[in-house]
Motif scaffolding. Structure first.
Motif, short mmCIF file in Angstrom:
data_model
loop_
_atom_site.label_atom_id
_atom_site.label_comp_id
_atom_site.label_asym_id
_atom_site.label_seq_id
_atom_site.Cartn_x
_atom_site.Cartn_y
_atom_site.Cartn_z
N GLY A 586 0.81 -1.21 0.00
CA GLY A 586 0.00 0.00 0.00
C GLY A 586 0.84 1.25 0.00
N ALA A 587 2.09 1.16 0.44
CA ALA A 587 2.99 2.30 0.39
C ALA A 587 3.37 2.58 -1.05
N GLU A 588 3.63 3.83 -1.37
CA GLU A 588 3.96 4.23 -2.73
C GLU A 588 5.42 4.66 -2.80
N GLU A 589 6.30 3.71 -2.52
CA GLU A 589 7.74 3.97 -2.56
C GLU A 589 8.42 2.77 -3.19
N ARG A 590 8.14 2.47 -4.43
CA ARG A 590 8.70 1.31 -5.10
C ARG A 590 9.87 1.74 -5.99
N ASP A 591 10.94 0.95 -5.95
CA ASP A 591 12.09 1.14 -6.83
C ASP A 591 12.14 -0.01 -7.82
N ILE A 592 13.03 0.11 -8.82
CA ILE A 592 13.17 -0.92 -9.84
C ILE A 592 14.48 -1.67 -9.60
N TRP A 593 14.37 -2.99 -9.56
CA TRP A 593 15.49 -3.87 -9.33
C TRP A 593 15.70 -4.77 -10.54
N LEU A 594 16.92 -5.26 -10.69
CA LEU A 594 17.24 -6.23 -11.73
C LEU A 594 17.73 -7.51 -11.05
N ILE A 595 17.29 -8.65 -11.57
CA ILE A 595 17.73 -9.93 -11.05
C ILE A 595 17.89 -10.90 -12.21
N SER A 596 18.89 -11.76 -12.14
CA SER A 596 19.08 -12.73 -13.21
C SER A 596 18.03 -13.82 -13.12
N VAL A 597 17.84 -14.55 -14.20
CA VAL A 597 16.84 -15.62 -14.21
C VAL A 597 17.18 -16.71 -13.21
N GLN A 598 18.46 -16.84 -12.84
CA GLN A 598 18.85 -17.81 -11.82
C GLN A 598 18.55 -17.33 -10.40
N GLY A 599 18.20 -16.04 -10.24
CA GLY A 599 17.89 -15.51 -8.92
C GLY A 599 19.02 -14.77 -8.25
N SER A 600 20.18 -14.69 -8.88
CA SER A 600 21.33 -13.97 -8.32
C SER A 600 22.22 -13.57 -9.48
N PRO A 601 22.77 -12.37 -9.49
CA PRO A 601 22.69 -11.32 -8.47
C PRO A 601 21.37 -10.55 -8.54
N ASN A 602 21.10 -9.83 -7.46
CA ASN A 602 19.90 -9.01 -7.34
C ASN A 602 20.36 -7.61 -6.95
N ARG A 603 19.98 -6.61 -7.71
CA ARG A 603 20.51 -5.29 -7.43
C ARG A 603 19.52 -4.20 -7.80
N ARG A 604 19.52 -3.13 -7.01
CA ARG A 604 18.65 -2.00 -7.29
C ARG A 604 19.38 -1.06 -8.24
N GLU A 605 18.77 -0.83 -9.39
CA GLU A 605 19.39 0.05 -10.39
C GLU A 605 18.68 1.38 -10.52
N LEU A 606 17.40 1.46 -10.14
CA LEU A 606 16.67 2.71 -10.23
C LEU A 606 16.05 3.02 -8.88
N GLU A 607 16.75 3.82 -8.09
CA GLU A 607 16.24 4.25 -6.78
C GLU A 607 15.51 5.57 -7.01
N VAL A 608 14.19 5.48 -7.05
CA VAL A 608 13.37 6.57 -7.55
C VAL A 608 12.82 7.39 -6.39
N PRO A 609 12.90 8.73 -6.47
CA PRO A 609 12.25 9.57 -5.46
C PRO A 609 10.75 9.59 -5.71
#
Length: 661
Positions: A586-609
Motif C-alpha cells: 500500500g505504500a507508494e515507494e517502489r524502486d526498480i530492481w534487476l535480477i538474473s533468471v537464476q535468482g542472483s545477483p539481485n541489485r537496485r538500479e533505479l532508486e526513484v524519489p
C-alpha cells in the motif's frame, strides 16, 4: 541457407515468378530451410528472398517460431550483416527477405584463391566479430556460422542467415530427436551434446572460421559427422602457424567449455587494440590458455551458461558476498556500473594498476573500429549512442480519468503528443505488443470484471478474447496466444487463450483459496514470470517452464514485496518493482530492481524519489522505461544512469503503462 554471392541469372520454370510483393529473377541457391532467390522489391532494389520448404511452411508451430525469430533478427544493427527487410507468408509460401549482398562467400574465396593474406584475415576476423556483437546484442544466437554464411562484399565481410536456425531447431518432428542443427565441423561441443546453445557457440564457430581462413582447412579436418564430432569434443584444433595474438584468440575461442571462451565483444576489443600476446590476454582478462579438457558427461548447471553479453544487462560473473554479508535483496555489495561498450571483466583476479589506462585505450579503439565498419556499411554509429534513449516508439495508455486511460497510442520520445490507435474505450490498461508487432493486447476494466482485448497494430480489428481476474495480459513467445490471470474449473492462476481459436489452457495454477497471481510476462526463451502471493506473505516474482508447470521457483528474495516482472530482450534478466525495506503493501515507494533468471545477483538500479511502476525494456536491452508517480514516463540506462523524462511537455494527454520491447 545458401549464400548470396554473385550468380548469373538462372531462371527455372519451376521457380515462382513472385513471392509476396517481390518479383523473382533467378535462383541463388538452396539450403536446409529452403531455396534462396534474387528478387526485386517494389521500388526496384535487389533483395535476397528465402523461401521456406513447403513441409515446414505447413507447420503452424514452425511458422510461429520462424516469424518470431525473423522479427527479432530485423532488430540487428546492419553493419557487418545482411539486414532483414521483411518476412511473411502468402498462399502457403513462407519467406524471409534480406538485403542482397554482392560478393563471394568466404568458402568460395578460399576454394578459388587459397588462404587469406594476413591483412585480409585480420579484416575478416574483426568484421565477423563485430557482426556477432550486433547479433548477440539483439538477443540472438546465429547457430550456423560457417564460411558459406560470410560474404566478402566491397564494404567488408557480412554475416548472413542469422537468427532463423532456432525455428528449425525447435521443430522436433522435422529435425528428429537429437538431430544436430548446424554444420559438422563448425558446431560447438555443447551443440553436439545437446546442451544449452548460447552466444558462446557462435564464438566457437568464429574460431573455426578464422582457422579455416588462415590455413584453407577446417581446424578439425574432414570426415564423417561422427569423426568430426569426436574431434570437436576431444581433439586439439590444427591451426598451423597462425601467429599470435590472433592465434591466441582463436585457441581461446575454440575452448571446449563455453564458460571459458571469450565473448564476441572480448574478441572485438582484443582485435582492435591488442598488439601482442600479452595485450590479447589482458583484453580477455585471462591467463594463457591451457589445453582444454573434454566436457564431463551430463548437462552443465545454470551457472555455466553464458547469456548474451551485449548489451550487458548483468555481468556474466559478479563478486559474491563476503563473510557475514547476506545475499538478500537489500544487503548486496555495490556493483560496478555497466556503461555501454565499457568492458567489465570477470573478477578472476584484481587487475594490475597499469591495466586501467590500457583497457581504456583499447575501448576507444573498439569504438573507432565499430565506427569505421558501420561507416563502410553506410549506417553510421547511431546504434551505439548511449547518451539518449532509443527512438523506438512506446506503446502507451493515454488519458487518465479517475485512474483509467481511455485510449491506446504510440509515442516517440521528443514528439509533441502520442498517436492514438484506438480511443473512447473505458479503462484501458497495460497495452502490449505481440512479438512481431503485428497485434496489440490490452485489458479493460469496469466495476464488475476485467477482460482482455486484441487488435491489429493500426487499431483495426478490435475484439475481446477472454474474461479475466487481473488487469494485465502477456503474449506468448510465438505470438499465437495471450496469457492472463483468471480462474477456471476450481483453480486460479495463469491461463493462456489461443487468439485464433479461443481455446484456453492452464499454465500455472493452484486450488482456489488465498493465493493471488499478478502480472504474467513471457521471456524470449519461453519461460513465464509472474508475481505470486501466498496467503498473507508479500508477493514474490516466480518463474516457471511451461514444460514443467509444477516446478515453480521464486527468484526474488523472501519477504520483499516484488511485482511487475519484465524480461530483458535476451531473456537473461528480469526487471521488477519492489517496496523500500520496511514498508508495507500500500505504500507508494517502489524502486526498480534487476535480477538474473537464476535468482542472483539481485541489485537496485533505479532508486526513484517516489513510486516507480510498469518497467519495460528497450528493444536493444540498454534502457528501461518506467512510470514515476503515476504520470511521468521516464527512461534510464540499465545501470540507473541518464534517468530522464520522455513524456511530452504541456497538455498532451497523460501517458502511462508503456511497452517498449
Amino acid at each position: 541457407m545458401a549464400s548470396q554471392g554473385p550468380r548469373p541469372p538462372t531462371p527455372d520454370p519451376a521457380d515462382p515468378e513472385t513471392v509476396g510483393p517481390y518479383r523473382i529473377e533467378s535462383r541463388i541457391g538452396r539450403g536446409g530451410m529452403g531455396a534462396v532467390f534474387l528478387g526485386r522489391a517494389p521500388d526496384g532494389r535487389p533483395v535476397a528472398v528465402k523461401v521456406v520448404r513447403p513441409e515446414l511452411a505447413d507447420d503452424p508451430r514452425f511458422l510461429a517460431r520462424f516469424h518470431g525469430e525473423a522479427a527479432n533478427a530485423a532488430r540487428v544493427a546492419s553493419f557487418c550483416t545482411a539486414q532483414v527487410l521483411d518476412h511473411g507468408d502468402e498462399n502457403g509460401v513462407a519467406y524471409l527477405v534480406t538485403e542482397y549482398i554482392e560478393g563471394p562467400t568466404l568458402r568460395e574465396r578460399i576454394k578459388s584463391d587459397g588462404p587469406l593474406t594476413p591483412a585480409a584475415l585480420h579484416g575478416v576476423a574483426i568484421g565477423v566479430a563485430a557482426a556477432l556483437v550486433a547479433i548477440h546484442g539483439a538477443g540472438l544466437v546465429h547457430r550456423d556460422l560457417k564460411p558459406g554464411n560470410v560474404l566478402l562484399s566491397i564494404s567488408g565481410p557480412r554475416v548472413i542467415d542469422f537468427g532463423i536456425a532456432r525455428a528449425l531447431d525447435e521443430t522436433d518432428h522435422h529435425t528428429g530427436t537429437g538431430q544436430l542443427i548446424g554444420t559438422p565441423g563448425w558446431t560447438a561441443p555443447e551443440q553436439i551434446t545437446g546442451r544449452e546453445v548460447t552466444p558462446a557457440a557462435d564464438v566457437f564457430a568464429w574460431g573455426c572460421l578464422i582457422g579455416y581462413a588462415a590455413t584453407g582447412n577446417n581446424p578439425f579436418g574432414r570426415g564423417s559427422f561422427e569423426i568430426l564430432s569426436a574431434r570437436v569434443l576431444h581433439a586439439e584444433p590444427a591451426l598451423g602457424d597462425l601467429p599470435d595474438p590472433l592465434g591466441g584468440l582463436v585457441r581461446a575461442a575454440l575452448g571446449k567449455d563455453p564458460a571459458h571462451r571469450p565473448t564476441a565483444r572480448d574478441l572485438l576489443l582484443a582485435l582492435a587494440g591488442g598488439d601482442s600476446e600479452a595485450d590479447a590476454a589482458t583484453a580477455l582478462d585471462a591467463r594463457p590458455v591451457a589445453a582444454p579438457a573434454a566436457f564431463p558427461d551430463g548437462r552443465p548447471d545454470m551457472a555455466h551458461t553464458v547469456p548474451p553479453t551485449v548489451p550487458p544487462t548483468v555481468p556474466p560473473t559478479l563478486p559474491s558476498a563476503g563473510a557475514g554479508e547476506t545475499t538478500g535483496a537489500h544487503r548486496l555489495p555495490a556493483l560496478p556500473p555497466l556503461a555501454p561498450l565499457e568492458y567489465v571483466p570477470p573478477p578472476v583476479a584484481p587487475p594490475p594498476p597499469e591495466r586501467a589506462p590500457r583497457r581504456r585505450g583499447r575501448t576507444l579503439a573498439v569504438v573507432a573500429a565499430i565506427a569505421v565498419v558501420a561507416a563502410l556499411a553506410g549506417v553510421g554509429v547511431r546504434q551505439w549512442r548511449s547518451s539518449l534513449p532509443p527512438d523506438d516508439p512506446l506503446l502507451v495508455a493515454v488519458g487518465l480519468d479517475e485512474g483509467c486511460a481511455d485510449a491506446v497510442g504510440l509515442y516517440r520520445a521528443g514528439s509533441a503528443a502520442p498517436e492514438k490507435l484506438v480511443s473512447e474505450v473505458w479503462c484501458v490498461q497495460n497495452p502490449q505488443w505481440s512479438p512481431d508487432r503485428s497485434q496489440i493486447v490490452f485489458t479493460r476494466s469496469d466495476s464488475e470484471a476485467h477482460s482482455a482485448w486484441v487488435m491489429n497494430h493500426d487499431g483495426t480489428g478490435l475484439r475481446k478474447i477472454a474474461d479475466m481476474a487481473g488487469d494485465s495480459a502477456a503474449w506468448t513467445p510465438d505470438g499465437t496466444g495471450v496469457s492472463y490471470v483468471g480462474d477456471r474449473d476450481g483453480r486460479e492462476g495463469v491461463f493462456t487463450v489461443a487468439v485464433a481459436t479461443g481455446k484456453v489452457e492452464p499454465v500455472a495454477t493452484v486450488k482456489e483459496g488465498d493465493a493471488r497471481f499478478h502480472d504474467p510476462a513471457w521471456s524470449s526463451r519461453g519461460l513465464l514470470a509472474f508475481s505470486y502471493r501466498e496467503e498473507k506473505e508479500p508477493p514474490r516474482v516466480h518463474v516457471v517452464d511451461p514444460k514443467r508447470p509444477e516446478d515453480w521457483r521464486a527468484v526474488t528474495p523472501e519477504g520483499v514485496d516484488a511485482r511487475a516482472p519484465a524480461w530483458s530482450p535476451d531473456g537473461a534478466t528480469i526487471a521488477y518493482t519492489a517496496l523500500e525495506p520496511g514498508l508495507k503493501d500500500g505504500a507508494e515507494e517502489r524502486d526498480i530492481w534487476l535480477i538474473s533468471v537464476q535468482g542472483s545477483p539481485n541489485r537496485r538500479e533505479l532508486e526513484v524519489p517516489g513510486n516507480a511502476v510498469h518497467p519495460t525494456w528497450s528493444p536493444d536491452g540498454r534502457w528501461i522505461c518506467y512510470v514515476r508517480d503515476g504520470e511521468d514516463v521516464r527512461a534510464a540506462r540499465t545501470n540507473g544512469d541518464a534517468d530522464r523524462s520522455v513524456a511530452p511537455e504541456g497538455d498532451a494527454g497523460t501517458l502511462t503503462m508503456p511497452d517498449w520491447s
